[in-house]
Motif scaffolding. Sequence first.
Motif, mmCIF file in Angstrom:
data_model
loop_
_atom_site.group_PDB
_atom_site.id
_atom_site.type_symbol
_atom_site.label_atom_id
_atom_site.label_comp_id
_atom_site.label_asym_id
_atom_site.label_seq_id
_atom_site.Cartn_x
_atom_site.Cartn_y
_atom_site.Cartn_z
ATOM 1 N N UNK A 649 0.808 -1.231 0.000
ATOM 2 C CA UNK A 649 0.000 0.000 0.000
ATOM 3 C C UNK A 649 0.838 1.276 0.000
ATOM 4 N N UNK A 650 1.935 1.341 0.778
ATOM 5 C CA UNK A 650 2.728 2.586 0.757
ATOM 6 C C UNK A 650 3.596 2.728 -0.492
ATOM 7 N N UNK A 651 3.725 1.650 -1.275
ATOM 8 C CA UNK A 651 4.631 1.684 -2.415
ATOM 9 C C UNK A 651 4.098 2.608 -3.516
ATOM 10 N N UNK A 652 4.985 3.382 -4.088
ATOM 11 C CA UNK A 652 4.628 4.230 -5.209
ATOM 12 C C UNK A 652 4.880 3.489 -6.518
ATOM 13 N N UNK A 653 4.309 4.002 -7.581
ATOM 14 C CA UNK A 653 4.444 3.349 -8.878
ATOM 15 C C UNK A 653 5.812 3.644 -9.490
ATOM 16 N N UNK A 654 6.376 2.617 -10.115
ATOM 17 C CA UNK A 654 7.556 2.850 -10.948
ATOM 18 C C UNK A 654 7.106 3.542 -12.223
ATOM 19 N N UNK A 655 7.921 4.468 -12.724
ATOM 20 C CA UNK A 655 7.490 5.263 -13.878
ATOM 21 C C UNK A 655 8.640 5.496 -14.856
ATOM 22 N N UNK A 656 8.265 5.630 -16.130
ATOM 23 C CA UNK A 656 9.215 6.050 -17.151
ATOM 24 C C UNK A 656 9.418 7.557 -17.040
ATOM 25 N N UNK A 657 10.627 8.018 -17.367
ATOM 26 C CA UNK A 657 10.887 9.452 -17.355
ATOM 27 C C UNK A 657 12.023 9.760 -18.311
ATOM 28 N N UNK A 658 12.104 11.008 -18.739
ATOM 29 C CA UNK A 658 13.212 11.494 -19.562
ATOM 30 C C UNK A 658 14.215 12.178 -18.644
ATOM 31 N N UNK A 659 15.492 11.964 -18.882
ATOM 32 C CA UNK A 659 16.535 12.452 -17.970
ATOM 33 C C UNK A 659 16.783 13.948 -18.062
ATOM 34 N N UNK A 660 16.116 14.632 -18.978
ATOM 35 C CA UNK A 660 16.359 16.070 -19.168
ATOM 36 C C UNK A 660 16.149 16.832 -17.860
ATOM 37 N N UNK A 661 17.224 17.520 -17.416
ATOM 38 C CA UNK A 661 17.194 18.354 -16.219
ATOM 39 C C UNK A 661 16.795 17.591 -14.957
ATOM 40 N N UNK A 662 17.004 16.279 -14.953
ATOM 41 C CA UNK A 662 16.721 15.471 -13.768
ATOM 42 C C UNK A 662 18.010 15.205 -13.005
ATOM 43 N N UNK A 663 17.962 15.371 -11.696
ATOM 44 C CA UNK A 663 19.134 15.077 -10.869
ATOM 45 C C UNK A 663 19.385 13.572 -10.851
ATOM 46 N N UNK A 664 20.645 13.135 -10.811
ATOM 47 C CA UNK A 664 20.945 11.689 -10.779
ATOM 48 C C UNK A 664 20.250 10.948 -9.649
ATOM 49 N N UNK A 665 19.979 11.626 -8.545
ATOM 50 C CA UNK A 665 19.294 10.958 -7.434
ATOM 51 C C UNK A 665 17.887 10.523 -7.817
ATOM 52 N N UNK A 666 17.306 11.207 -8.811
ATOM 53 C CA UNK A 666 15.951 10.871 -9.262
ATOM 54 C C UNK A 666 15.940 9.549 -10.016
ATOM 55 N N UNK A 667 17.104 9.118 -10.551
ATOM 56 C CA UNK A 667 17.169 7.892 -11.354
ATOM 57 C C UNK A 667 16.964 6.629 -10.515
ATOM 58 N N UNK A 668 17.163 6.729 -9.217
ATOM 59 C CA UNK A 668 17.232 5.532 -8.374
ATOM 60 C C UNK A 668 15.955 4.707 -8.433
#
Length: 863
Positions: A649-668
């Motif tokens: 229940x507390x788990x969030x969804x895994x999602x696709x994203x584009x790396x543009x202007x995303x911090x590397x920590x967001x990739x985890x």
Amino acid sequence: MSEVADLETIEPPTSNSLKSTGFSGSASDNTPNSLKPTGFSQTATGGQFGAAAPVKSTPRKQLPFIKNDYNSPQKNQRKIFTEYISKEESDVGIKNGSMFRGVLRINPKNYQECFLDHPKGTGYSDVLVLGQNRNRAMQNDIVIVQLSPKEEWLVNYVEYVKWWGLNKKVERKLGKTDNNTNKPEKRCLRNEIDDNGVTVDEVPESCLITIGSIVRIDEKKHFRVAAGKLQLMPNSANPNVLFVATDSRIPRILIPKSEVDQEFLSRPKDFEKFLYTAKIIDWRADSVYADGQLIKLLGVSGEIDTETERIVYEHQIDHREFTDECISSLPVSTAEQWTIPDSEFEYRRDFRNDIVFTIDPKTARDLDDALHAKHIDDCDGKGTPGVEIGVHIADVTFFLKEGTELDRWASERGNSTYLSQLVIPMLPRILCEQLCSLNPGVDRLAFSTVFKMSYEGELKDVWFGRSIIRSRVKLAYEHAQDFIENPDKEFVATELPDISDGNTPSEIKEKTLMLHRVAQILRKKREDSGALRIELPKLKFVMDEAKRPQGVSIYEIKDSNKLVEEFMLLANMEVAKKIESSFPDKALLRNHPPPKEKMIKDVADQCARIGFPLDGKTSGMLSTSLRKYQGNSRLFMCIRQVISSLTIKPMQQAKYFCTFEMAPSFFHHYALNVDHYTHFTSPIRRYPDVIVHRQLAASLGYNENCNRGAEEIQNICTRCNESKQASKEASEESAMLYFGVFIHSTGRMTCQAVVLGVLDSSFDVLVVEYGVVKRVYVDKMKREFNKQSDQLTLFWPADPNAETGNKDEFSTLIQICSVISVILTPVKDFDVNAVMLRPSLEQRKILGSTLKDMMETDSKILE
């Protein structure tokens, strides 16, 4: 491969073929999708939905019924909903913190409750939107929410009582409530201020549930289309009929009488079972009803095909056949015409001399991944012996060219959708089942990832490239599992599918066991580094020729499934690193955020109370906690299912994203506990994999970088995230539909069940044998509910027909992990209800023990 609750895990096999049938209905009375029920005489009046005479022009939308003069707008009509604010006003509110932007989630069991992630982060409980404050927004819409004054927030009962006990020396008065209920846990902070003298500032936010109101719909994500039935309005003078959607989250919709068969107006009972689809055109602030129009007649409610169609429509899944323009964009029109061009042999790596093979569900027809394994003398350039593992993925982009009509179609569809009896494919069958499918005995184009590693599973080298392969055999998971469980057995050809190119069963077994040994090492390394796996039960059906369920069971994930999964995960991780390093501003990756902080803490507290302590601070700690409850017995299976149902229940969804202007920590990726992950291994059924193939090809110099910019790739990611979630929900609903069909065919069934959650007049149970969660209602029984302990005491009346010693009144305690007996009962259409049986003397003894008690005493009750 797919995900369970968006943690990267194995997808259970499906019995579906990829045959897709269109849903386009005909207006003829002689077809199943006729818009007029058969057996009625033709009429010269009415509308396009059922009447013989079609409407020649679009009927004018009537206003909802207004007494006395329903053709004229009513002046000074009372607003039921507030008017939406402008974008400029919402921008100001977001900037000053009085408003926030979020995605709306509506409780499917109570449309009066809506939730949004808290703007301060996952350390806070979700923001709650109640009743009319939903303000005409729909599921998944992106909305602007105005936070209510703190005194209007609801008391988080358990936390507030704890805080009161620690900080106040006087007895707390319950007083009255202002929310139409006498339940003490439904009080708002104003009640506490009035009755107990607390102040707004002294009560911490952790003791309250934040309340908000929707003031603007920023983006309509819901399609405003639903399936449902027609009803007459109470007053016959009303110019509309009422459309009641099967999804309670959809408002009732006014449909002009001119759009329906006129015989419905005089004989509505004849239409009670007919299921239609309707579209919301408008929903005005002065009406509880939306204005809409009928789209089509699906069929008779209670028929499986109609119910399947309803599921597809309600999840907005595109079920159209591929257009001629789509097919014409392919280089060939039939698979028999095509052979690999000579030019492809000039630059592709040739793996046709390697023993390559596929491992898939028995009924799979879209084979998009194959494997090979062999011993090598040098895995690191230093003469160290090791193994070479090849992961070969269908080269879909050779056929699916960027910018074509088929590419646009696949991009919009996003993924294949797997229902219990049907697959809605992302690509035409000529690609999924023939040209791209890695079928045995034929040359196929692939995009390969080849790993060189030591015998200890240390990765020494990775090669990416386009290739040509020739699969030797199409193994089922069952065949691979047989090899794993019987390594010393001499298998004969008749025990396996046809093997091509003169290879033998012993060679196939040897390669499978080599892959299995490496996979075991890799999996242990991942688990030791903190990878998390949460498995929820999934139903597996045996179908007859008419696609009706003849049997059902819980799908069991075995070592053969994990073997394939391990190498797909490895390929996805390595490809993610490659494309991100080559295109740091527009790589398509996949991340998985950590669980909601407040919710995972609450779950950990709840698990501790029921005797199964968890540490959810990191994925590694949570994984270690869950592994304590491994075991093959039914008792341990139940414990895992209970804990999984809570921790998911507390788990969030895994999602696709584009790396543009995303911090590397967001990739985890939280569940895998890795910094780079993407989807590369299933381009036949997932469009993001297609983009990743193109990016990988560009990074290797096979072609120029794909033409799509970062913004367009992010839009594709957003759309694919939505379509993937819709497909997942449709798949789950389809499984429940077919489970209902199964129960309707077998009749009432008595089963053991474990309690998952307790409310004041009902409780949720997990039916052990099938892994199905049902709600048991006890609102007609005498009962007492303890909110703080989540315990419900049921008082059973005397029963002279009960067994000796069990005839008198007694009470039973229902709490999480209680084991009870329920009867699964078929009800209308294909629904199934769960009813608790009056416990016998033996069952009353069982009710006195929880799963924790059974584990400590090594009980055999569930065996």
